[in-house]
Design a protein around this motif. Structure first.
Motif, short mmCIF file in Angstrom:
data_model
loop_
_atom_site.label_atom_id
_atom_site.label_comp_id
_atom_site.label_asym_id
_atom_site.label_seq_id
_atom_site.Cartn_x
_atom_site.Cartn_y
_atom_site.Cartn_z
N GLY A 223 0.81 -1.21 0.00
CA GLY A 223 0.00 0.00 0.00
C GLY A 223 0.84 1.25 0.00
N LEU A 224 1.90 1.26 0.80
CA LEU A 224 2.80 2.42 0.85
C LEU A 224 3.40 2.72 -0.52
N LYS A 225 3.76 1.68 -1.24
CA LYS A 225 4.44 1.87 -2.51
C LYS A 225 3.50 2.31 -3.63
N GLN A 226 2.20 2.30 -3.35
CA GLN A 226 1.24 2.79 -4.34
C GLN A 226 0.89 4.25 -4.13
N LEU A 227 1.41 4.86 -3.04
CA LEU A 227 1.01 6.22 -2.69
C LEU A 227 1.79 7.28 -3.45
N SER A 228 1.08 8.32 -3.84
CA SER A 228 1.72 9.51 -4.41
C SER A 228 2.15 10.42 -3.27
N GLN A 229 2.87 11.49 -3.58
CA GLN A 229 3.24 12.46 -2.56
C GLN A 229 2.00 13.04 -1.88
N ALA A 230 0.97 13.31 -2.67
CA ALA A 230 -0.27 13.85 -2.11
C ALA A 230 -0.93 12.84 -1.17
N ASP A 231 -0.86 11.56 -1.54
CA ASP A 231 -1.44 10.51 -0.70
C ASP A 231 -0.74 10.44 0.65
N PHE A 232 0.58 10.67 0.64
CA PHE A 232 1.33 10.64 1.90
C PHE A 232 0.77 11.69 2.87
N ARG A 233 0.37 12.81 2.35
CA ARG A 233 -0.20 13.85 3.22
C ARG A 233 -1.56 13.42 3.77
N VAL A 234 -2.38 12.85 2.88
CA VAL A 234 -3.73 12.43 3.28
C VAL A 234 -3.68 11.34 4.35
N HIS A 235 -2.73 10.42 4.21
CA HIS A 235 -2.67 9.25 5.09
C HIS A 235 -1.49 9.32 6.07
N ALA A 248 13.07 -2.43 9.16
CA ALA A 248 14.04 -1.37 8.86
C ALA A 248 13.92 -0.85 7.43
N LEU A 249 13.74 -1.75 6.46
CA LEU A 249 13.66 -1.32 5.06
C LEU A 249 12.44 -0.43 4.81
N THR A 250 11.33 -0.79 5.43
CA THR A 250 10.12 0.01 5.24
C THR A 250 10.24 1.35 5.94
N ARG A 251 10.87 1.39 7.11
CA ARG A 251 11.10 2.67 7.79
C ARG A 251 11.94 3.59 6.90
N THR A 252 12.97 3.04 6.32
CA THR A 252 13.82 3.84 5.43
C THR A 252 13.01 4.38 4.27
N TYR A 253 12.16 3.53 3.69
CA TYR A 253 11.32 3.96 2.57
C TYR A 253 10.42 5.12 2.99
N ILE A 254 9.80 4.99 4.16
CA ILE A 254 8.89 6.03 4.64
C ILE A 254 9.63 7.35 4.84
N LEU A 255 10.78 7.31 5.51
CA LEU A 255 11.52 8.55 5.80
C LEU A 255 12.00 9.23 4.52
N LYS A 256 12.35 8.44 3.51
CA LYS A 256 12.81 9.03 2.25
C LYS A 256 11.65 9.56 1.42
N LYS A 257 10.49 8.91 1.50
CA LYS A 257 9.35 9.29 0.67
C LYS A 257 8.48 10.37 1.32
N LEU A 258 8.55 10.50 2.63
CA LEU A 258 7.70 11.46 3.33
C LEU A 258 8.00 12.88 2.86
N PRO A 259 7.01 13.62 2.38
CA PRO A 259 7.25 15.00 1.92
C PRO A 259 7.89 15.84 3.02
N THR A 260 8.85 16.67 2.65
CA THR A 260 9.61 17.43 3.66
C THR A 260 8.73 18.35 4.49
N ASP A 261 7.64 18.86 3.91
CA ASP A 261 6.80 19.77 4.68
C ASP A 261 6.06 19.05 5.81
N LEU A 262 5.91 17.72 5.70
CA LEU A 262 5.25 16.98 6.77
C LEU A 262 6.14 16.86 8.00
N TYR A 263 7.46 16.89 7.78
CA TYR A 263 8.38 16.85 8.93
C TYR A 263 8.18 18.06 9.83
#
Length: 359
Positions: A223-235, A248-263
């Protein structure tokens, strides 16, 4: 070759073992999706049996499982006997369970029926998609030995050709290598590949949120890998929740994909950075590297976890503080001084040097 399970007019979906919740209980409809062939292991025959893989949907018409009633021959001691099982895959093609028929128990050497512990062991084996059986031929898994009349009935034998190699004895049913090998390759073979290829045909895009909000790790990752940048904000709340419990691999994916403004959002910053001590090394490094985007609370939170940092991580953190001295609070200074005096922390000298330079 007789098709034993065809005696059952209506499929019985009850599994013997099932690694998901109770998805099978709410099945209201099934639909044949594709067929796959199973070759007979009886060398005297050239038979190929076609098996249907069916998509099982719940009362709302939502796809939940793939299912097949499989019949195959298992040959060990020169004779062949049929193995009849019901196999369940999840929507990604990963094995999740199996069932048997009362009239057709699985068998091992000399066609002795499986015992309760044998069925449990088979389920555990099938859950391992990277089993030693994956890369080996049957001939690689047995030690060729002379057979005498005195050992022809030995339960360590899977046929008169040899004994199961010690390296795989713990993972397969004792006396049931041939059955385990045959069933494992059926479950993880052509059918699994076709299920994954057919994922889009069952409306995977409509199931995107189902995957993301599922309790199952493989669904969450997909599910994570199907998300767009906009989807990351919604979810974002669900994504942070996944971050807490995933690998660990999924955490890395999340931190790299998470839009910077969400931080920069205080709630997300607090949740991510308070998990710092319990996450993997790479995630810790990424969290420190993302400080420039994070809410101000982040550097203060990390000041309480200095002794959880490696030398390089601490250097990056202190460098960030040097470049942002106005963000150093009194609480942070107290924590820095405390850790700088900790003789058990190998890198305390770096903090001591930082404090002397930045009084």
């Amino acid at each position: 070759m007789a098709m034993g399970f065809q005696e059952q007019k209506k499929p019985d979906y009850r599994p013997m073992f099932f690694s998901m919740a109770d998805e099978w209980k709410d099945i209201e409809s099934d639909e044949s999706i594709f067929e796959f062939s199973v070759k007979s292991s009886d060398t005297s025959l050239t038979t190929e049996i076609e098996h249907q893989v069916r998509l099982l949907s719940n009362s709302l018409g939502e796809p939940r499982l793939f299912f097949s009633e499989i019949e195959t021959s298992v040959c060990a001691d020169g004779e062949c006997k049929l193995a009849n099982i019901k196999v369940y895959w999840n929507l990604l093609g990963n094995y999740v369970g199996y069932g048997t028929y009362d009239k057709y128990p699985l068998t091992k050497f000399e066609h002795d029926p499986f015992e309760k512990a044998d069925y449990q062991k088979l389920h555990k084996l099938l859950l391992d998609d990277n089993s030693v059986l994956k890369r080996r031929k049957m001939s690689d898994l047995i030690d060729k030995i002379p057979v005498s009349l005195s050992n022809i009935n030995s339960k360590d034998l899977d046929g008169i050709s040899g004994a199961t190699k010690k390296e795989i004895k713990e993972s397969v049913v004792k006396g049931g290598l041939y059955s385990c090998y045959t069933i494992w390759h059926l479950v993880h073979g052509d059918a699994k590949k076709k299920i994954r290829k057919n994922l889009e045909t069952i409306g995977a895009d409509d199931l995107k949120e189902y995957f993301l909000y599922s309790l199952y790790k493989d669904y969450q990752i997909y599910g994570l890998k199907q998300l767009s940048q906009a989807d990351f904000r919604v979810h974002s709340k669900q994504i942070v929740s996944i971050f807490k419990s995933t690998n660990a691999l999924t955490r890395t994916y999340i931190l790299k994909k998470l839009p910077t403004d969400l931080y920069s959002e205080k709630e997300i910053t607090n949740q991510l950075y308070t998990m710092f001590p319990g996450v993997d090394l790479n995630s810790k490094t990424l969290l420190i590297n993302k400080l420039e985007f994070a809410a101000p609370d982040a550097i203060e939170i990390l000041a309480g976890f200095l002794d959880n940092m490696t030398k390089n991580q601490l250097k990056h953190y202190l460098k960030y503080l040097e470049e942002n001295t106005l963000r150093i609070t009194n609480t942070m200074k107290r924590n820095l001084r405390k850790v700088s005096k900790d003789k058990n922390y190998a890198h305390s000298y770096l903090i001591d040097a930082f404090l002397k330079t930045n009084k």
